[in-house]
Design a protein around this motif. Structure first.
Motif, PDB file in Angstrom:
ATOM      1  N   VAL A  13      -3.426  -4.515 -18.445  1.00 30.16           N
ATOM      2  CA  VAL A  13      -2.804  -3.205 -18.278  1.00 30.16           C
ATOM      3  C   VAL A  13      -1.383  -3.269 -18.808  1.00 30.16           C
ATOM      4  CG1 VAL A  13      -2.078  -1.462 -16.603  1.00 30.16           C
ATOM      5  CG2 VAL A  13      -4.250  -2.648 -16.286  1.00 30.16           C
ATOM      6  N   ILE A  14      -1.071  -2.354 -19.715  1.00 28.20           N
ATOM      7  CA  ILE A  14       0.254  -2.384 -20.353  1.00 28.20           C
ATOM      8  C   ILE A  14       1.040  -1.097 -20.133  1.00 28.20           C
ATOM      9  CG2 ILE A  14      -0.441  -4.061 -22.107  1.00 28.20           C
ATOM     10  CD1 ILE A  14      -0.798  -1.727 -24.052  1.00 28.20           C
ATOM     11  N   GLN A  73     -10.272   0.146 -10.542  1.00 29.91           N
ATOM     12  CA  GLN A  73      -9.803  -0.732 -11.606  1.00 29.91           C
ATOM     13  C   GLN A  73      -9.655  -2.169 -11.105  1.00 29.91           C
ATOM     14  OE1 GLN A  73      -9.132   0.210 -14.771  1.00 29.91           O
ATOM     15  NE2 GLN A  73      -9.286   2.427 -14.559  1.00 29.91           N
ATOM     16  N   GLN A  74      -9.567  -2.319  -9.779  1.00 32.98           N
ATOM     17  CA  GLN A  74      -9.334  -3.639  -9.209  1.00 32.98           C
ATOM     18  C   GLN A  74     -10.368  -4.022  -8.157  1.00 32.98           C
ATOM     19  OE1 GLN A  74      -7.707  -6.513  -9.999  1.00 32.98           O
ATOM     20  NE2 GLN A  74      -5.651  -5.700  -9.681  1.00 32.98           N
ATOM     21  N   ASN A  75     -10.954  -3.027  -7.488  1.00 35.98           N
ATOM     22  CA  ASN A  75     -11.792  -3.298  -6.330  1.00 35.98           C
ATOM     23  C   ASN A  75     -13.063  -2.464  -6.392  1.00 35.98           C
ATOM     24  OD1 ASN A  75     -12.850  -3.915  -3.837  1.00 35.98           O
ATOM     25  ND2 ASN A  75     -11.151  -3.080  -2.645  1.00 35.98           N
ATOM     26  N   ALA A  76     -14.203  -3.118  -6.385  1.00 31.99           N
ATOM     27  CA  ALA A  76     -15.485  -2.411  -6.464  1.00 31.99           C
ATOM     28  C   ALA A  76     -15.928  -1.857  -5.114  1.00 31.99           C
ATOM     29  CB  ALA A  76     -16.562  -3.351  -7.013  1.00 31.99           C
ATOM     30  N   ARG A  77     -15.273  -2.273  -4.019  1.00 37.45           N
ATOM     31  CA  ARG A  77     -15.665  -1.810  -2.693  1.00 37.45           C
ATOM     32  C   ARG A  77     -15.264  -0.354  -2.479  1.00 37.45           C
ATOM     33  NH1 ARG A  77     -13.020  -6.821   0.685  1.00 37.45           N
ATOM     34  NH2 ARG A  77     -14.230  -8.515  -0.241  1.00 37.45           N
ATOM     35  N   GLU A  78     -16.094   0.342  -1.721  1.00 37.39           N
ATOM     36  CA  GLU A  78     -15.793   1.715  -1.340  1.00 37.39           C
ATOM     37  C   GLU A  78     -15.305   1.743   0.107  1.00 37.39           C
ATOM     38  OE1 GLU A  78     -15.767   4.504  -2.983  1.00 37.39           O
ATOM     39  OE2 GLU A  78     -16.620   3.816  -4.884  1.00 37.39           O
ATOM     40  N   PRO A  79     -14.316   2.585   0.423  1.00 31.49           N
ATOM     41  CA  PRO A  79     -13.891   2.712   1.822  1.00 31.49           C
ATOM     42  C   PRO A  79     -15.045   3.205   2.696  1.00 31.49           C
ATOM     43  CG  PRO A  79     -12.307   3.745   0.334  1.00 31.49           C
ATOM     44  CD  PRO A  79     -13.510   3.418  -0.490  1.00 31.49           C
ATOM     45  N   SER A 104     -10.579   5.402   7.653  1.00 32.26           N
ATOM     46  CA  SER A 104     -11.344   4.544   6.748  1.00 32.26           C
ATOM     47  C   SER A 104     -11.023   3.073   6.945  1.00 32.26           C
ATOM     48  CB  SER A 104     -11.059   4.932   5.292  1.00 32.26           C
ATOM     49  OG  SER A 104     -11.419   6.273   5.042  1.00 32.26           O
ATOM     50  N   TRP A 105     -12.004   2.270   6.609  1.00 29.93           N
ATOM     51  CA  TRP A 105     -11.819   0.819   6.585  1.00 29.93           C
ATOM     52  C   TRP A 105     -12.108   0.323   5.175  1.00 29.93           C
ATOM     53  CZ3 TRP A 105     -15.915  -3.319   7.402  1.00 29.93           C
ATOM     54  CH2 TRP A 105     -15.338  -4.596   7.360  1.00 29.93           C
ATOM     55  N   LEU A 106     -11.143  -0.378   4.606  1.00 38.53           N
ATOM     56  CA  LEU A 106     -11.293  -0.990   3.288  1.00 38.53           C
ATOM     57  C   LEU A 106     -10.700  -2.389   3.344  1.00 38.53           C
ATOM     58  CD1 LEU A 106     -12.079  -0.680   0.254  1.00 38.53           C
ATOM     59  CD2 LEU A 106      -9.715   0.037  -0.145  1.00 38.53           C
ATOM     60  N   PRO A 107     -11.542  -3.430   3.336  1.00 41.10           N
ATOM     61  CA  PRO A 107     -11.010  -4.797   3.358  1.00 41.10           C
ATOM     62  C   PRO A 107     -10.141  -5.064   2.138  1.00 41.10           C
ATOM     63  CG  PRO A 107     -13.372  -4.780   3.830  1.00 41.10           C
ATOM     64  CD  PRO A 107     -13.011  -3.407   3.354  1.00 41.10           C
ATOM     65  N   PRO A 108      -9.171  -5.947   2.266  1.00 41.25           N
ATOM     66  CA  PRO A 108      -8.262  -6.224   1.142  1.00 41.25           C
ATOM     67  C   PRO A 108      -8.973  -6.935   0.002  1.00 41.25           C
ATOM     68  CG  PRO A 108      -7.875  -7.775   2.922  1.00 41.25           C
ATOM     69  CD  PRO A 108      -8.845  -6.765   3.447  1.00 41.25           C
ATOM     70  N   SER A 109      -8.448  -6.738  -1.192  1.00 43.38           N
ATOM     71  CA  SER A 109      -8.974  -7.420  -2.375  1.00 43.38           C
ATOM     72  C   SER A 109      -7.820  -8.060  -3.131  1.00 43.38           C
ATOM     73  CB  SER A 109      -9.709  -6.428  -3.288  1.00 43.38           C
ATOM     74  OG  SER A 109      -8.832  -5.406  -3.709  1.00 43.38           O
ATOM     75  N   GLY A 110      -8.119  -9.107  -3.875  1.00 43.34           N
ATOM     76  CA  GLY A 110      -7.094  -9.790  -4.654  1.00 43.34           C
ATOM     77  C   GLY A 110      -6.740  -9.022  -5.911  1.00 43.34           C
ATOM     78  N   ASN A 111      -5.522  -9.238  -6.395  1.00 44.28           N
ATOM     79  CA  ASN A 111      -5.066  -8.625  -7.642  1.00 44.28           C
ATOM     80  C   ASN A 111      -5.195  -9.650  -8.763  1.00 44.28           C
ATOM     81  OD1 ASN A 111      -3.867  -5.843  -7.004  1.00 44.28           O
ATOM     82  ND2 ASN A 111      -2.954  -7.123  -5.415  1.00 44.28           N
ATOM     83  N   ARG A 112      -6.275  -9.550  -9.533  1.00 45.08           N
ATOM     84  CA  ARG A 112      -6.551 -10.557 -10.567  1.00 45.08           C
ATOM     85  C   ARG A 112      -6.452 -10.010 -11.981  1.00 45.08           C
ATOM     86  NH1 ARG A 112     -10.662 -10.840  -6.912  1.00 45.08           N
ATOM     87  NH2 ARG A 112     -10.596 -12.559  -5.418  1.00 45.08           N
ATOM     88  N   VAL A 167      -2.519  -3.567  -7.215  1.00 44.89           N
ATOM     89  CA  VAL A 167      -2.892  -2.442  -6.364  1.00 44.89           C
ATOM     90  C   VAL A 167      -2.460  -2.778  -4.939  1.00 44.89           C
ATOM     91  CG1 VAL A 167      -4.753  -0.962  -5.544  1.00 44.89           C
ATOM     92  CG2 VAL A 167      -4.855  -1.923  -7.847  1.00 44.89           C
ATOM     93  N   LEU A 168      -1.674  -1.891  -4.324  1.00 38.77           N
ATOM     94  CA  LEU A 168      -1.124  -2.154  -2.993  1.00 38.77           C
ATOM     95  C   LEU A 168      -1.277  -0.924  -2.097  1.00 38.77           C
ATOM     96  CD1 LEU A 168       2.208  -4.023  -3.912  1.00 38.77           C
ATOM     97  CD2 LEU A 168       0.127  -5.045  -2.978  1.00 38.77           C
ATOM     98  N   GLY A 169      -0.932  -1.102  -0.835  1.00 39.75           N
ATOM     99  CA  GLY A 169      -0.975   0.002   0.114  1.00 39.75           C
ATOM    100  C   GLY A 169      -2.398   0.407   0.444  1.00 39.75           C
ATOM    101  N   ASP A 170      -2.570   1.667   0.829  1.00 33.70           N
ATOM    102  CA  ASP A 170      -3.900   2.163   1.194  1.00 33.70           C
ATOM    103  C   ASP A 170      -4.858   2.171   0.016  1.00 33.70           C
ATOM    104  OD1 ASP A 170      -3.137   2.498   3.782  1.00 33.70           O
ATOM    105  OD2 ASP A 170      -2.974   4.676   3.725  1.00 33.70           O
ATOM    106  N   ALA A 171      -4.339   2.105  -1.180  1.00 35.39           N
ATOM    107  CA  ALA A 171      -5.219   2.010  -2.347  1.00 35.39           C
ATOM    108  C   ALA A 171      -5.981   0.688  -2.353  1.00 35.39           C
ATOM    109  CB  ALA A 171      -4.409   2.153  -3.637  1.00 35.39           C
TER     110      ALA A 171
END
Length: 502
Positions: free
Chosen positions: A157-158, A195-201, A296-304, A310-314
């Motif tokens: 991402v640029i 763009q970073q996390n395939a999980r849905e809330p 909503s519940w959305l487990p955290p994901s790594g930024n790879r 991606v931070l916060g509720d996103a």
């Protein structure tokens, strides 16, 4: 060319043409986290562009109580003055009601008392935005982020393409801006999360809320939690004369249009509130607009992905029952600022180094975020037990555990307040609640014992009857005890496993 805003005072935002399109950091979203991060990185000498869709004061029914641990993070960022001038109300702990009983849960004290703050969400956000706009090296722009710009070769991402209105006719123009690092903090309805996390809330309930005027709370300067049926009710002051009520409604939300929701509030919610609250509740219910928000519940994901954070509720959400979302957000800003400090990462264009630091962030933040996430999901499961007999056993056990006092209150409340960053301590106390419930089951103290009118007055008859009752209750108590422990495992282990995923 886009429209940029860089006011140097508290005056209203004014538009001006964007003078450049290249920055060090682009932040999408000027909410709680985005504004705090922009102010912090700008003060650290980073060249920051902050993009926000609408700079007017937001109006939300959540994000209104900042725990003491969040205030400590805010102080580390030098932004504690953002709590001033918004009629913020000190919060000294919680009052939990299990009608007809109640228990007070004060925040634990360090060298000085720990105090939270509750307030109008929008007023607090506007102060954070003001801190970002007046920080050095921060450019702010009003526009809707439309897409991320990626390198066709490396997929890094640029930059960002955003749309904004220009001229009196409101013509929409698109602008490309570029930076080696883009931070997405566009909230719970994020358009860039995938763009970073395939999980849905996952949403299992909604909060329905409104403001109660001149509410007589039984315990001023405390958050109030009513263990109602089928789910908990929260109340806390957000101003001198204003109290927020949030009613958790599991499953499908009753219709507002046909009056079902209002009838639910009148017939189901109102009678379960403490008596001193009911008059102002019913009075305000007739005039205030009922508003809802998904829990909503959305487990955290790594930024790879290179170039993107991606931070916060996103990136990570939990049930707002415990009011820990902003605490997690501010500590994420503290950790991100430290890991991306100029002395550590001189050039944000060094994608491998930045990616390595973001991997560190994923695990560093766990000390705080895992405690808040696990506690929020576990407590909600217990407090919304409904008709489930085993969850109700744990609910009763939890309330009884609080009544013990001492460390059975100070440590759990310290975890909830974001003051104790020890996930294992949380797990230990959760299972302590479960096994305390087992003890209460076997000693027949979990629920009020019904009177047996057939018992005789003689001591011999009482002893015989007690023995017979104990023998007869053995299978039931064994089953209830086993199911209480099993249910505790089923409540907390899935959340723990979700937290442990890289």
């Amino acid at each position: 060319m886009g429209l940029a805003m860089r006011p140097a005072s508290d005056s209203p935002i004014k538009s001006a043409f964007l003078e450049k399109t290249d920055f060090e950091v682009i932040i999408v979203g000027a909410g709680i986290l985005g504004s705090a991060l922009a102010a912090s990185l700008g003060r650290d000498g980073r060249d920051v562009l902050l993009i926000e869709r609408d700079w007017k004061e937001p109006d939300r029914i959540v994000g209104e109580l900042l725990q003491p641990g969040g205030i400590k993070a805010l102080a580390q960022l030098g932004l504690e003055d953002c709590l001033e001038g918004i009629d913020a109300i000190p919060c000294n702990g919680y009052a939990v009601f299990y009608p007809p009983e109640e228990v007070i849960l004060p925040y634990p004290e360090d060298k000085q008392p720990n105090v939270g703050r509750s307030f109008h969400h929008g007023r607090f956000v506007m102060n954070l935005r003001r801190a970002a706009r007046t920080a050095p090296n921060v450019t702010t722009v009003e526009g809707t982020a439309a897409s991320l710009i990626t390198c066709p070769v490396s997929d890094q991402v640029i930059g960002v393409t955003y749309n904004s209105k220009a001229g009196a006719d409101g013509q929409i123009i698109s602008t490309n801006v570029y930076a080696p690092l883009t931070v997405v903090a566009d909230g719970c309805f994020s358009k860039f999360r995938k763009q970073q996390n395939a999980r849905e809330p996952v949403c299992k309930s909604h909060f329905v809320g409104f403001v109660i005027e001149d509410c007589e709370l039984p315990h001023p300067n405390h958050g109030h939690v009513v263990l109602a049926k089928p789910a908990p009710i929260l109340l806390y002051q957000i101003g001198t004369r204003e109290t927020r009520i949030l009613v958790d409604i599991p499953g499908k939300l009753p219709s507002i249009g046909n009056g079902d929701l209002k009838r639910h509030m009148e017939e189901v919610v109102g009678p379960q509130l403490p008596k001193s609250i009911q008059p102002s509740f019913y009075r305000s219910l007739q005039t205030e607009r009922l508003r809802s928000m998904p829990n909503s519940w959305l487990p955290p994901s790594g930024n790879r992905r290179p170039g993107l954070i991606v931070l916060g509720d996103a990136m990570n959400m939990r049930h707002p029952l415990t009011g820990g979302g902003m605490t997690v957000a501010f500590w994420d800003v503290v950790h991100t600022r430290r890991l991306l400090n100029k002395e550590v990462v001189p050039d944000l264009g060094n994608a491998p180094l930045v990616t390595k630091k973001m991997e560190q962030l994923h695990w560093t933040r766990k000390r705080t975020s895992a405690v808040v996430n696990i506690l929020a999901q576990a407590l909600y499961s217990l407090f919304s037990a409904g008709d489930d007999p085993h969850l109700r056993s744990l609910q009763l056990s939890c309330f009884a555990y609080f009544k013990v006092g001492g460390r059975c209150v100070s440590t759990p409340v310290g975890l909830l307040a974001g003051l104790i960053h020890e996930p294992l301590t949380l797990v230990g106390h959760f299972f302590a609640v479960a096994f305390y419930g087992v003890y209460l089951i076997w000693t027949n103290q979990l629920e009020p014992k019904p009177k047996n009118k057939k018992l005789q007055d003689s001591g011999e008859s009482d002893a015989v009857s007690t023995t017979i009752a104990a023998v007869a209750a053995f299978p039931t108590n064994f089953y209830r005890s086993a199911m209480a422990v099993w249910t505790a495992c089923m409540v907390i282990l899935p959340v723990i496993l979700a937290e442990l995923k890289p």
